[in-house]
Design a protein around this motif. Structure first.
Motif, PDB file in Angstrom:
ATOM      1  N   LEU A 299       0.821  -1.213   0.000  1.00  0.00           N
ATOM      2  CA  LEU A 299       0.000   0.000   0.000  1.00  0.00           C
ATOM      3  C   LEU A 299       0.854   1.263   0.000  1.00  0.00           C
ATOM      4  O   LEU A 299       0.544   2.235  -0.697  1.00  0.00           O
ATOM      5  N   THR A 300       1.939   1.257   0.765  1.00  0.00           N
ATOM      6  CA  THR A 300       2.786   2.453   0.879  1.00  0.00           C
ATOM      7  C   THR A 300       3.955   2.440  -0.102  1.00  0.00           C
ATOM      8  O   THR A 300       4.812   3.321  -0.046  1.00  0.00           O
ATOM      9  N   GLN A 301       3.986   1.446  -0.998  1.00  0.00           N
ATOM     10  CA  GLN A 301       5.076   1.317  -1.976  1.00  0.00           C
ATOM     11  C   GLN A 301       6.435   1.421  -1.273  1.00  0.00           C
ATOM     12  O   GLN A 301       7.319   2.171  -1.683  1.00  0.00           O
ATOM     13  N   THR A 317       5.383   5.989   0.631  1.00  0.00           N
ATOM     14  CA  THR A 317       4.643   6.939  -0.204  1.00  0.00           C
ATOM     15  C   THR A 317       3.179   6.927   0.198  1.00  0.00           C
ATOM     16  O   THR A 317       2.568   5.855   0.307  1.00  0.00           O
ATOM     17  N   ASP A 318       2.627   8.112   0.425  1.00  0.00           N
ATOM     18  CA  ASP A 318       1.210   8.221   0.773  1.00  0.00           C
ATOM     19  C   ASP A 318       0.382   7.808  -0.445  1.00  0.00           C
ATOM     20  O   ASP A 318       0.557   8.365  -1.541  1.00  0.00           O
ATOM     21  N   PRO A 319      -0.529   6.831  -0.305  1.00  0.00           N
ATOM     22  CA  PRO A 319      -1.290   6.351  -1.464  1.00  0.00           C
ATOM     23  C   PRO A 319      -2.249   7.392  -2.045  1.00  0.00           C
ATOM     24  O   PRO A 319      -2.702   7.241  -3.184  1.00  0.00           O
ATOM     25  N   ASN A 320      -2.541   8.463  -1.290  1.00  0.00           N
ATOM     26  CA  ASN A 320      -3.464   9.490  -1.786  1.00  0.00           C
ATOM     27  C   ASN A 320      -2.748  10.781  -2.186  1.00  0.00           C
ATOM     28  O   ASN A 320      -2.924  11.285  -3.298  1.00  0.00           O
ATOM     29  N   SER A 321      -1.924  11.318  -1.292  1.00  0.00           N
ATOM     30  CA  SER A 321      -1.247  12.587  -1.585  1.00  0.00           C
ATOM     31  C   SER A 321       0.060  12.387  -2.342  1.00  0.00           C
ATOM     32  O   SER A 321       0.607  13.341  -2.900  1.00  0.00           O
TER      33      SER A 321
END
Length: 347
Positions: A299-301, A317-321
């Motif tokens: 999910l967070t790569q 990494t934030d999945p949205n921002s």
């Protein structure tokens, strides 16, 4: 069709060999003979199989085997002949001399000396597996019983960590299904990644801190685990609701099976500037507050970087921002939440 390979002569290196003083090796001789007979394309000819097997035994044994009824009667198969031969050598059918006591002695030996690194684990595993395989083959011990003996050399603190890794690596294990010795060794070996690290301290296991709401929680990281999990005490402390209808079995190394309590949906974990909503399995009384497995990394790569110093960094990494943050890991901490009242443990 492959060209048949003539049977080897008695003195050739690949010829089947058997010394009649060692009756227990007779079944192995028959297996070796079957292999060369198949190469010679005579394995379907019962008469030839019986006749050619004599070339690899001593003169006294040859005379005896020729006298057997199943040898003289051409209507009798190779299997009939082999069974009659074996029936005349009690040692060939005896159970092994190894017993449960033999296995206990191996366990006691390594419990006393300790298993501190991968080399010592390999030595213990080889000695244990040699005895255990014989006992399971002859029905003396089950796979679950063997696994129970295998883990006895490790202290309680390590067995708890071992159970954690096994349970979340092999979530498909059915109730009562034993972990293989290979699975157990692999899990312990993970705890011994650093050959200079004490198994008891288990400093190779690392974690990162996150916040849920306004409170901090220490999270153990394990790429080999297939779920994200949280202890029931931490769940109570954070007041997180979960669905009790979605449970999965968790089997310990000794074959005992527990079940998760349910799944909490979209639990907000914050790692610096990164916010991740995770699906979290609630587990009764584990040796951690939160376990971050493979779903968290996907999910967070997550990019994981290891350093010669032993340090480790997670870049998330934030999945949205799509904001990124790099977080150093720290040695694993004990659970912060007490079983009695779910309050955070004071340091």
């Amino acid at each position: 069709m492959a060209t048949p390979i003539p049977l080897p002569s008695r003195n050739e290196r690949k010829a089947p060999k058997w010394d009649s003083q060692y009756e227990e090796q007779l079944p192995t001789f028959f297996e070796e003979f079957k292999t060369v007979a198949k190469d010679a394309a005579i394995d379907s000819d019962d008469v030839k199989m019986k006749k050619e097997s004599l070339r690899y035994v001593d003169a006294k044994t040859m005379r005896f085997w020729r006298s057997l009824d199943t040898f003289e009667d051409n209507t009798k198969t190779w299997k009939d002949f082999k069974m009659e031969v074996l029936s005349n050598y009690p040692g060939a059918e005896q159970l092994p001399k190894t017993t449960t006591e033999t296995l206990k002695k191996v366990v006691a030996k390594y419990t006393k000396s300790g298993v501190r690194d991968s080399q010592e684990l390999a030595e213990y595993h080889r000695e244990f597996a040699t005895v255990a395989k014989s006992l399971t083959k002859h029905g003396i011990l089950s796979g679950v019983q063997v696994a129970g003996y295998y883990v006895q050399v490790f202290p309680d603190s390590v067995r708890a960590q071992l159970n954690m890794r096994l349970q979340f690596q092999h979530t498909g294990k059915k109730k009562g299904e034993a972990y293989s010795l290979a699975e157990l060794k692999s899990a312990v070996d993970f705890l011994l990644t650093d050959a200079n690290t004490s198994l008891i301290d288990s400093l190779s296991i690392r974690g990162i801190n996150a916040t849920i709401g306004e409170r901090s929680v220490h999270c153990v990281t394990d790429s080999g685990c297939s779920i994200v999990a949280m202890s029931d005490t931490a769940c109570n402390a954070f007041g997180i609701a979960f669905d009790p209808g979605r449970t999965i079995p968790l089997q310990s190394a000794n074959g005992e099976t527990d079940w998760t309590l349910g799944v909490a949906k979209d639990v907000p974990f914050r790692f610096g500037e990164v916010l991740a909503f995770l699906q979290v399995h609630i587990v009764p009384s584990p040796a951690y507050d939160v376990l971050l497995g493979r779903p968290f990394e996907v999910l967070t790569q997550a990019h994981i970087r290891n350093f010669l110093s032993g340090d480790q960094h997670f870049t998330l990494t934030d999945p949205n921002s799509h904001k990124t943050v790099t977080i150093p890991t720290i040695p694993r901490e004990p659970p912060r939440y007490c079983k009695g009242d779910s309050r955070e443990r004071r340091k």
